[in-house]
Design an enzyme around this catalytic site. Structure first.
Site, mmCIF file in Angstrom:
data_model
loop_
_atom_site.group_PDB
_atom_site.id
_atom_site.type_symbol
_atom_site.label_atom_id
_atom_site.label_comp_id
_atom_site.label_asym_id
_atom_site.label_seq_id
_atom_site.Cartn_x
_atom_site.Cartn_y
_atom_site.Cartn_z
ATOM 1 C CB CYS A 89 -0.957 0.006 1.188
ATOM 2 S SG CYS A 89 -2.221 -1.258 1.052
ATOM 3 C CG HIS A 133 -3.027 3.643 2.058
ATOM 4 N ND1 HIS A 133 -3.554 3.282 0.841
ATOM 5 C CD2 HIS A 133 -3.079 2.532 2.844
ATOM 6 C CE1 HIS A 133 -3.917 2.019 0.889
ATOM 7 N NE2 HIS A 133 -3.641 1.530 2.088
ATOM 8 C CG ASN A 140 -6.730 -0.488 1.144
ATOM 9 O OD1 ASN A 140 -6.102 -0.019 0.191
ATOM 10 N ND2 ASN A 140 -6.122 -1.028 2.191
HETATM 11 O O1 UT7 Z 1 -3.720 -1.041 3.618
HETATM 12 C C1 UT7 Z 1 -2.919 -2.080 4.042
HETATM 13 C C2 UT7 Z 1 -2.828 -2.167 5.493
HETATM 14 N N1 UT7 Z 1 -4.046 -2.698 6.064
HETATM 15 C C3 UT7 Z 1 -4.649 -2.043 7.038
HETATM 16 O O2 UT7 Z 1 -4.264 -0.969 7.404
HETATM 17 C C4 UT7 Z 1 -5.808 -2.744 7.717
HETATM 18 C C5 UT7 Z 1 -5.713 -2.560 9.196
HETATM 19 N N2 UT7 Z 1 -6.774 -3.268 9.950
HETATM 20 C C6 UT7 Z 1 -8.058 -2.842 9.957
HETATM 21 O O3 UT7 Z 1 -8.421 -1.911 9.278
HETATM 22 C C7 UT7 Z 1 -9.005 -3.526 10.930
HETATM 23 O O4 UT7 Z 1 -8.265 -4.355 11.791
HETATM 24 C C8 UT7 Z 1 -10.110 -4.370 10.261
HETATM 25 C C9 UT7 Z 1 -11.081 -3.443 9.535
HETATM 26 C C10 UT7 Z 1 -9.494 -5.355 9.278
HETATM 27 C C11 UT7 Z 1 -10.896 -5.129 11.314
HETATM 28 O O5 UT7 Z 1 -11.406 -4.243 12.285
HETATM 29 P P1 UT7 Z 1 -11.150 -4.479 13.838
HETATM 30 O O6 UT7 Z 1 -11.852 -3.411 14.549
HETATM 31 O O7 UT7 Z 1 -9.679 -4.617 14.061
HETATM 32 O O8 UT7 Z 1 -11.903 -5.833 14.085
HETATM 33 P P2 UT7 Z 1 -11.328 -7.196 14.709
HETATM 34 O O9 UT7 Z 1 -10.533 -7.933 13.685
HETATM 35 O O10 UT7 Z 1 -10.721 -6.907 16.030
HETATM 36 O O11 UT7 Z 1 -12.673 -7.986 14.962
HETATM 37 C C12 UT7 Z 1 -13.619 -7.585 15.946
HETATM 38 C C13 UT7 Z 1 -14.811 -8.519 15.888
HETATM 39 C C14 UT7 Z 1 -14.434 -9.995 15.909
HETATM 40 O O12 UT7 Z 1 -15.452 -10.696 16.609
HETATM 41 P P3 UT7 Z 1 -15.256 -11.134 18.125
HETATM 42 O O13 UT7 Z 1 -14.045 -12.010 18.150
HETATM 43 O O14 UT7 Z 1 -15.056 -9.854 18.892
HETATM 44 O O15 UT7 Z 1 -16.526 -11.856 18.429
HETATM 45 C C15 UT7 Z 1 -14.476 -10.392 14.466
HETATM 46 O O16 UT7 Z 1 -14.720 -11.751 14.269
HETATM 47 O O17 UT7 Z 1 -15.525 -8.307 14.657
HETATM 48 C C16 UT7 Z 1 -15.625 -9.560 13.955
HETATM 49 N N3 UT7 Z 1 -15.550 -9.268 12.531
HETATM 50 C C17 UT7 Z 1 -16.623 -8.916 11.798
HETATM 51 N N4 UT7 Z 1 -17.919 -8.751 12.134
HETATM 52 C C18 UT7 Z 1 -18.759 -8.355 11.157
HETATM 53 C C19 UT7 Z 1 -14.459 -9.291 11.723
HETATM 54 N N5 UT7 Z 1 -14.817 -8.939 10.472
HETATM 55 C C20 UT7 Z 1 -16.152 -8.711 10.496
HETATM 56 C C21 UT7 Z 1 -17.079 -8.307 9.521
HETATM 57 N N6 UT7 Z 1 -18.363 -8.134 9.886
HETATM 58 N N7 UT7 Z 1 -16.723 -8.065 8.241
#
Ligand code: UT7
Length: 341
Positions: A116, A256, A286
């Site tokens: 990215c 970005h 993204n």
């Molecule tokens: O550009 C390249 C670099 N990439 C980035 O900068 C991405 C960086 N990361 C992110 O933007 C975020 O970590 C994500 C958007 C990918 C995820 O958001 P998050 O707030 O970190 O969520 P998480 O992975 O901590 O998940 C929280 C909860 C989990 O459930 P439990 O374990 O709390 O029950 C996940 O299973 O949300 C759940 N979850 C979802 N729920 C509904 C994960 N994905 C989804 C989804 N819809 N799509």
């Protein structure tokens, strides 16, 4: 002898027409519009649909648009750098294919992969050719068909990415405008958190790798988020500090577009009002190497000569960095004719 500086002298972008909304994703994976919007800021993304179309097809739309708009002959282009993680094929370089399709016959061209952060790495690479005095017209392209490596059964990644391309023309600067400073960083130990497992020389494609879905993006979202939020904010603050820029001196932050929360944290750290931050993640998601040129293109008619602009990115690798530049031309009244709404 005065140092030659490189400036951006034109920008164009292309986003494919097909829209994939959060509501549509709700019927594909266990997610909700509310979750995606609150965690990422994304409402919809664009998808390049149609058989046989690849990253170069979007890039060519951006390049041809840019050449027309700036009145540049393809024969005057000396170098084309394409930043991408979704090349048309492993080799030759997508930049070579773009040149062929756009009728650019006198340039040399290559791809650059810094995930990215690729577009800002490519801008700095291009600027060094111009600063050498040996090159006068260089195209920098940022393009990705992320839908080609997204697993649409994986709710953690399929909600994030979209397809798009952008291109800028870089030339020797007039009046002291152009690229002033940059900080680029790499930490390869971060690769464990974000990568594509198969298809490279460690694990070539096989029936097993396809069955195991190892040609898709693998991302540990939370881990990447932690590094990204610190890395992008730190480097953006550092480039302001070492150029004695206060928040009021900065006209625009061009971040970005990975996650609205990362963008907001970066802007807060820089002390910038939200009105100075280019954000279009809600409409495109993204698009990896497409995000920064897409923003410059959409905001071009607000940009004025001498505007202090900070570009900032974080991505797989890990790679990250920031560029400080003075905008070099009056973008007012520039007409937009691509699919970017
Ligand atoms: O550009 C390249 C670099 N990439 C980035 O900068 C991405 C960086 N990361 C992110 O933007 C975020 O970590 C994500 C958007 C990918 C995820 O958001 P998050 O707030 O970190 O969520 P998480 O992975 O901590 O998940 C929280 C909860 C989990 O459930 P439990 O374990 O709390 O029950 C996940 O299973 O949300 C759940 N979850 C979802 N729920 C509904 C994960 N994905 C989804 C989804 N819809 N799509």
């Amino acid at each position: 002898m005065t140092k030659i500086r490189a400036a951006v002298t034109g920008v164009y972008a292309y986003a494919p027409e097909t829209i994939l909304t959060n509501r549509q994703l709700e019927s594909m994976v266990d997610t909700s519009d509310e979750w995606i919007t609150s965690r990422t800021g994304i409402k919809e993304r664009r998808i390049l649909s149609g058989d046989g179309l690849g990253t170069s097809d979007m890039a060519v739309e951006a390049v041809i648009g840019l050449l027309k708009k700036t009145g540049t002959s393809p024969d005057d282009i000396e170098l084309v750098i394409c930043a991408t993680v979704t090349p048309d094929m492993q080799f030759p370089a997508t930049a070579n294919i773009i040149c062929d399709k756009a009728g650019i016959k006198k340039a040399f061209s290559f791809d650059l992969n810094a995930a990215c952060s690729g577009f800002i790495y490519a801008i700095i690479t291009a600027s060094k050719f111009i600063e050498s005095g040996g090159y006068k017209k260089v195209l920098v392209v940022g393009a990705d068909k992320m839908s080609s490596i997204v697993d649409y059964t994986d709710r953690q990644t399929c909600i994030i990415f979209g397809d798009a391309a952008g291109a800028i023309l870089m030339e020797p600067a007039q009046n002291g405008y152009g690229i002033i400073d940059s900080i680029l960083k790499t930490d390869g130990s971060g690769r464990v958190h974000l990568h594509q497992k198969a298809g490279g020389s460690i694990k070539p494609a096989s029936h097993q790798t396809v069955d195991a879905k190892e040609h898709f993006i693998y991302q540990e979202g939370q881990a990447v988020f932690k590094f990204a939020v610190i890395g992008m904010a730190d480097v953006s603050a550092e480039i302001m500090e070492r150029n004695n820029l206060k928040a009021e001196d900065v006209a625009w932050l061009v971040p970005h577009q990975a996650n609205l929360r990362i963008i907001d944290a970066t802007a807060r750290r820089m002390g910038l009002d939200a009105c100075k931050v280019m954000v279009n993640i809600q409409r495109y998601g993204n698009t990896t190497n497409g995000t920064i040129p897409m923003c410059l293109y959409e905001w071009e008619n607000k940009l004025k000569p001498g505007d202090n602009i900070i570009l900032s990115a974080f991505g797989g690798g890990f790679t990250w960095g920031a560029i400080y530049l003075k905008w070099a031309y009056n973008g007012e009244g520039k007409v937009k004719i691509s699919n970017c709404k």
